[in-house]
Design an enzyme around this catalytic site. Structure first.
Site, PDB file in Angstrom:
ATOM      1  N   HIS A  10      -3.607  -4.343   1.905  1.00 57.66           N
ATOM      2  CA  HIS A  10      -4.896  -3.649   1.916  1.00 57.66           C
ATOM      3  C   HIS A  10      -5.215  -3.007   3.259  1.00 57.66           C
ATOM      4  CE1 HIS A  10      -8.822  -2.436   0.637  1.00 57.66           C
ATOM      5  NE2 HIS A  10      -9.420  -3.129   1.589  1.00 57.66           N
ATOM      6  N   ASN A  55      -6.717  -3.125  -4.860  1.00 60.40           N
ATOM      7  CA  ASN A  55      -8.014  -2.658  -5.320  1.00 60.40           C
ATOM      8  C   ASN A  55      -7.942  -1.259  -5.924  1.00 60.40           C
ATOM      9  OD1 ASN A  55      -7.470  -1.924  -2.492  1.00 60.40           O
ATOM     10  ND2 ASN A  55      -9.435  -0.871  -2.581  1.00 60.40           N
ATOM     11  N   HIS A  56      -6.884  -0.519  -5.640  1.00 62.20           N
ATOM     12  CA  HIS A  56      -6.737   0.821  -6.229  1.00 62.20           C
ATOM     13  C   HIS A  56      -6.129   0.763  -7.624  1.00 62.20           C
ATOM     14  CE1 HIS A  56      -7.647   3.891  -3.031  1.00 62.20           C
ATOM     15  NE2 HIS A  56      -7.699   2.769  -2.323  1.00 62.20           N
ATOM     16  N   ASP A 104       0.819  -1.222   0.000  1.00 67.49           N
ATOM     17  CA  ASP A 104       0.000   0.000   0.000  1.00 67.49           C
ATOM     18  C   ASP A 104       0.849   1.267   0.000  1.00 67.49           C
ATOM     19  OD1 ASP A 104      -3.026  -0.959   0.593  1.00 67.49           O
ATOM     20  OD2 ASP A 104      -1.600  -2.247   1.649  1.00 67.49           O
ATOM     21  N   HIS A 114      -4.188  -9.266  -1.090  1.00 67.29           N
ATOM     22  CA  HIS A 114      -4.639  -7.895  -0.865  1.00 67.29           C
ATOM     23  C   HIS A 114      -6.152  -7.923  -0.666  1.00 67.29           C
ATOM     24  CE1 HIS A 114      -3.862  -3.487  -1.331  1.00 67.29           C
ATOM     25  NE2 HIS A 114      -5.162  -3.485  -1.601  1.00 67.29           N
ATOM     26  N   HIS A 174      -4.396  -0.840   6.332  1.00 68.59           N
ATOM     27  CA  HIS A 174      -3.416   0.242   6.438  1.00 68.59           C
ATOM     28  C   HIS A 174      -2.738   0.338   7.794  1.00 68.59           C
ATOM     29  CE1 HIS A 174      -4.387   2.970   2.757  1.00 68.59           C
ATOM     30  NE2 HIS A 174      -4.421   1.684   2.453  1.00 68.59           N
ATOM     31  N   HIS A 230       0.588   3.555  -2.346  1.00 68.68           N
ATOM     32  CA  HIS A 230      -0.356   4.595  -2.788  1.00 68.68           C
ATOM     33  C   HIS A 230       0.376   5.764  -3.441  1.00 68.68           C
ATOM     34  CE1 HIS A 230      -4.209   3.041  -1.281  1.00 68.68           C
ATOM     35  NE2 HIS A 230      -3.481   2.470  -0.326  1.00 68.68           N
ATOM     36  N   ASP A 276      -1.587  -2.098  -4.364  1.00 67.37           N
ATOM     37  CA  ASP A 276      -1.799  -0.649  -4.249  1.00 67.37           C
ATOM     38  C   ASP A 276      -0.483   0.116  -4.315  1.00 67.37           C
ATOM     39  OD1 ASP A 276      -4.503  -0.897  -4.159  1.00 67.37           O
ATOM     40  OD2 ASP A 276      -4.747  -0.417  -2.047  1.00 67.37           O
TER      41      ASP A 276
END
Length: 696
Positions: free
Chosen positions: A245, A128-129, A20, A217, A247, A22, A60
C-alpha cells in the site's frame, strides 16, 4: 547450472516479492499507457530468470476495482506465458488448503490442479484498489483464481473477528508459514486490533522451526489517530513483514526494535502520483529463506519511467527577484524553465545505457509562491516541453503556505473552496476531505444523524466502488433506526428529540454496532438494486432521481442513504486444522464451491442527496522472546492424498497471544544476511557467521 541453484537450493525458498503493480494505470494515455504492463512483464521475467519457488504480491495488482478487458487480457496472457510450464515445484503445502483458499470453488493451490501445469505459483492478497465488492464479495483476483493463474489468499468475510490462518509450506528442512491479510479500512482494522479481535494462528507442533512471513496492505505512515496500523500491533513471533500500500520504495528490511521483526516495503512498481515518495528508485526483492536465515536481494526495475521532482520556494531567491521586481512573473518563469532543463539533463544521463527505460521522464516542479508572487500561465509553460516529458500538462504545480485560519464562526464568510484546496492535496482521500470540511466549519455545519467518518465512508463507496445507491441507502437506513429508537424511548417534545438524537448518535460512534448497521444497510441497498435491475418497469435512466413511495409491502421505509462507514468486508481465514498434502504436484480431484455476480446503476452524488432530502488496546509483549536457529530435519507428516479437506487435518493450530504465550528463550531474532548484490550467484548463507547477524 549456476552455483546459485546447486548450493543448498534443496532447502532454500526463493521468493520474488512485489507490491502495488497497479496494472492498467493510465492505460488510455498514448504515451504512458503501457508502463504498468511493461513493468509486470519485467517482474515475471525476473521470477523466471532466478527460478523462484513462487511470487508473492502484496496487493493492488490492478489499479481499478473493475479492470478493463484489455487489462485483464494482458494480465492473463503474461501470467500464462511466464508462470505455466513443465518445471517441477520443489515445495509442498502441508496446511489445510480448504481453509487457506476458502473463497473459491477450487480450494487448493493451483500447481496441484491436475488440469494445469504451473511452473511458478503466484500468491497474492488484495489491496484497496482491487478489493472484493458487491453482494458476492468478488474481486479481479478471484477471476484469476478461477482461471488457475493466481492463488488469492488473506480474504475474510467477517467484520467482527479475524483469524489469520497461515499457508504452511515446506522445502527440504525449511518450514515457511505464509500469513496474509487483504486490505481493510484502516480505522476498522485499528479498532479490531485494539479490541483483540485479530488472531494469528500458529501450528502447535514445532513452532520454533517455522519462518513466519506476513504480508498486508495498509497505511504504515500515520494519516490520523486511527488511520494507520502501527507496527507494534503485529504479533512478535513474526520474522518478516512485507508491507504493501505504501508507494515509497523502502525495500531494505528495517528492524522493529520493540517487536523484533523486520519490515520490507517494496513500494509501487509504477508512479501513480507526482509526489516525492514516488520519486524513489523502484525495486522488487528476491527473498531467500533457509531454515531460520533470510537474505533479501534488491532487484532494480529498469522499465519504470524516470521521475524527478523538485521543490522551489520563491521567497528563498531574494537575490534574484522579489514581488516588487519589474517583470517578476517572467523572471520566475525563466527560472523554472532552467530548473526543468536541469532535471531533464539529469534524467538523460541516468537513462544512458539502459534501453528498457522509457525515453520521456516524468518531471514535476512544485513552486511555493507565497509572499506576494503571482503564478504564470502553466499551460503555456508546459508547451515548451511537450516533446520532452511524459506529463506535459502538469510539469509545474503552484502552492502556497497555509494562510492564517479565518474566523469560521461566521458561516456566511466561510470559503469552502479553500477547505479542499490544501497545499498537500495530492493523494488526499475522499473521507479526509469530508472530515476536513466539517472540522473547518466547526459547529455551524454539523450532521445530526451521521458522523463525519460515516459520511466520508459513504461517499468513498460511491466514488471508489461505484456503489451508486450507497449514500441514499445508508442515510435512509440510519433515519429508520433513529425513528424506531425515538418511538421506543417515548420522546415527544422537539427539544427532547434533538437531545436524544445526539445521545443516540454519539453512543454508536466508532463502535462495532455501527459497523453492523453499515453492513446491514449496504446489504439492503444491494438487494433493492438487484430488484430494480431485474424489474424492467422499475428501471430509471441515468439522469433520473429515484423517488421512494410510502406504499409497499415492506414494514419499513425503503432504505436510501444512511450512516456510512463503507461496506464492511473483513479479511482472513477461519480454519484451525492443517491437513497433510500430497507430496506429488497433481492430486486427482478437488472440492467445489459457489459464487455469483451483480452490477450497479449510474446516478450522481447530488441526485442521491436530493432524493433523500425530499423525504422525512491490543496489549503487546514487552518481554524479549527468543527464536533460535534450528536445523532439525523433523518434518510434518506428509502423506499421499487426493483431496485436501478439513477432515484430513493431521496437525492443529494454536491461537497466538503476545500477552499469554511466549517462548522460553531469553532473546529473539532470525539471521538476516543483508547482502543484496544484483549478480550474486553464490549461496547467500555461505559464511554467514561473518555477515550482518541480527542483533538481539
Amino acid at each position: 547450472m549456476s552455483s546459485e541453484n546447486t548450493m543448498g537450493d534443496e532447502d532454500t525458498f526463493k521468493i520474488l516479492i512485489a507490491t502495488d503493480v497497479h496494472l492498467g494505470y493510465l492505460e488510455k494515455d498514448a504515451l504512458r499507457g503501457n508502463d504498468s504492463y511493461n513493468t509486470l512483464k519485467e517482474i515475471l521475467e525476473y521470477g523466471k530468470k532466478h527460478q523462484v519457488d513462487f511470487i508473492l504480491l502484496g496487493g493492488d495488482l490492478f489499479h481499478e476495482n473493475k479492470p478493463s478487458r484489455r487489462c485483464l487480457h494482458s494480465c492473463i496472457t503474461m501470467l500464462r506465458h511466464y508462470c505455466m510450464g513443465e518445471a517441477p515445484i520443489q515445495f509442498n503445502i502441508v496446511s489445510d488448503q480448504a481453509v487457506n483458499f476458502n473463497t473459491t470453488k477450487f480450494p487448493w493451490v493451483n500447481y496441484q490442479d491436475e488440469n494445469l501445469n504451473i511452473s511458478i505459483p503466484v500468491f497474492s492478497i488484495h489491496g484497496n484498489h482491487d478489493d472484493p465488492t458487491g453482494a458476492e464479495g468478488l474481486c479481479a483476483l478471484d477471476l484469476l483464481g478461477a482461471s488457475g493463474l493466481v492463488n488469492h489468499f488473506g480474504h475474510s468475510q467477517s467484520v467482527e473477528k479475524i483469524e489469520i490462518s497461515p499457508i504452511l509450506m515446506q522445502k527440504g528442512r525449511t518450514k515457511l508459514a505464509l500469513y496474509g491479510l487483504g486490505s481493510i479500512p484502516d480505522e476498522r482494522l485499528y479498532r479490531m486490533f485494539v479490541n483483540n479481535q485479530v488472531t494469528m494462528l500458529r501450528p502447535k507442533e514445532d513452532q520454533d522451526e517455522w519462518f513466519n512471513l506476513f504480508t498486508l496492505h495498509q497505511n504504515r505512515s500515520k494519516h490520523g489517530p486511527t488511520n494507520y496500523i502501527p507496527e507494534q500491533f503485529l504479533d512478535d513471533f513474526i520474522d518478516l513483514v512485507v508491507w504493501g500500500h505504501e508507494h515509497e520504495c523502502l525495500i531494505a528490511p528495517s528492524r522493529n526494535e520493540q517487536q523484533l521483526f523486520y519490515v520490507t516495503q517494496p513500494g509501487s512498481s509504477v508512479a501513480t502520483s507526482l509526489s516525492p515518495g514516488e520519486a524513489t528508485k523502484k525495486h522488487i526483492g528476491l527473498l531467500r529463506v533457509n531454515g531460520r536465515k533470510m537474505n533479501l536481494q534488491k532487484l532494480p526495475l529498469k522499465t519504470v519511467r524516470q521521475f524527478f521532482i523538485q521543490d522551489v520556494v520563491l521567497a528563498d531567491y531574494q537575490d534574484r527577484f522579489t514581488p516588487d521586481t519589474p517583470h517578476v512573473t517572467k523572471k520566475v518563469e525563466e527560472f523554472c524553465y532552467a530548473k526543468v532543463n536541469e532535471m531533464l539533463e539529469e534524467a538523460e544521463k541516468e537513462r544512458m545505457g539502459c534501453p528498457l527505460t522509457p525515453e520521456k521522464p516524468l518531471i514535476r516542479i512544485r513552486v511555493d509562491y507565497s509572499g506576494g508572487f503571482d503564478a504564470f500561465n502553466t499551460s503555456r509553460f508546459s508547451q515548451k516541453f511537450v516533446d520532452r516529458v511524459a506529463n506535459p500538462k502538469d510539469v509545474v504545480h503552484f502552492l502556497r503556505r497555509r494562510e492564517q485560519k479565518q474566523d469560521s464562526k461566521d458561516e456566511i464568510n466561510v470559503d469552502y473552496n479553500k477547505l479542499v484546496k490544501n497545499t498537500a492535496a495530492e493523494g488526499l482521500r475522499v473521507e479526509d476531505l469530508v472530515k476536513k470540511y466539517f472540522e473547518a466549519t466547526e459547529q455551524t455545519v454539523q450532521l445530526s444523524l451521521l458522523t463525519e467518518q460515516g459520511m466520508g465512508k459513504a461517499i468513498q463507496e460511491f466514488v471508489d466502488k461505484d456503489e451508486k445507491d450507497a449514500i441514499e441507502e445508508l442515510i435512509s437506513y440510519q433515519l429508520e433506526k433513529t425513528q424506531r429508537h425515538l418511538l421506543a424511548r417515548g420522546v415527544t417534545t422537539e427539544q427532547d428529540i434533538d437531545a436524544e438524537i445526539k445521545v443516540f448518535r454519539d453512543s454508536k460512534k466508532n463502535t462495532t454496532e455501527e459497523e453492523k448497521e453499515i453492513k446491514e444497510a449496504m446489504s439492503r441497498a444491494k438487494a433493492h438494486r438487484l430488484v430494480r435491475e431485474n424489474d424492467p418497469d422499475d428501471r430509471v435512466s441515468d439522469g433520473d432521481v429515484l423517488m421512494d413511495s410510502d406504499e409497499g409491502s415492506s414494514p419499513f421505509p425503503k432504505p436510501t442513504r444512511g450512516r456510512g462507514r463503507g461496506a464492511g468486508r473483513g479479511r482472513g481465514a477461519r480454519g484451525r486444522g492443517i491437513s497433510a498434502t500430497a507430496s506429488e504436484s497433481k492430486p486427482a480431484s478437488r472440492a467445489r464451491g459457489q459464487k455469483s455476480s451483480t452490477s450497479t446503476q449510474s446516478r450522481s452524488i447530488m441526485q442521491a442527496f436530493q432524493a433523500t432530502s425530499q423525504r422525512s488496546s491490543r496489549p503487546g509483549s514487552s518481554a524479549a522472546e527468543d527464536i533460535t536457529i534450528d536445523d532439525s530435519d523433523e518434518d510434518l507428516p506428509v502423506t499421499r492424498t487426493t483431496r485436501p479437506t478439513p477432515k484430513a487435518a493431521a496437525t492443529s493450530f494454536a491461537k497466538y497471544s503476545s500477552q499469554s504465550q511466549s517462548q522460553s528463550q531469553s532473546s529473539k531474532g532470525v539471521f538476516f544476511d543483508n547482502s543484496d548484490d544484483d549478480d550474486d550467484d553464490e549461496d547467500p548463507f555461505k559464511g554467514a557467521s561473518r555477515r550482518g547477524k541480527r542483533k538481539t
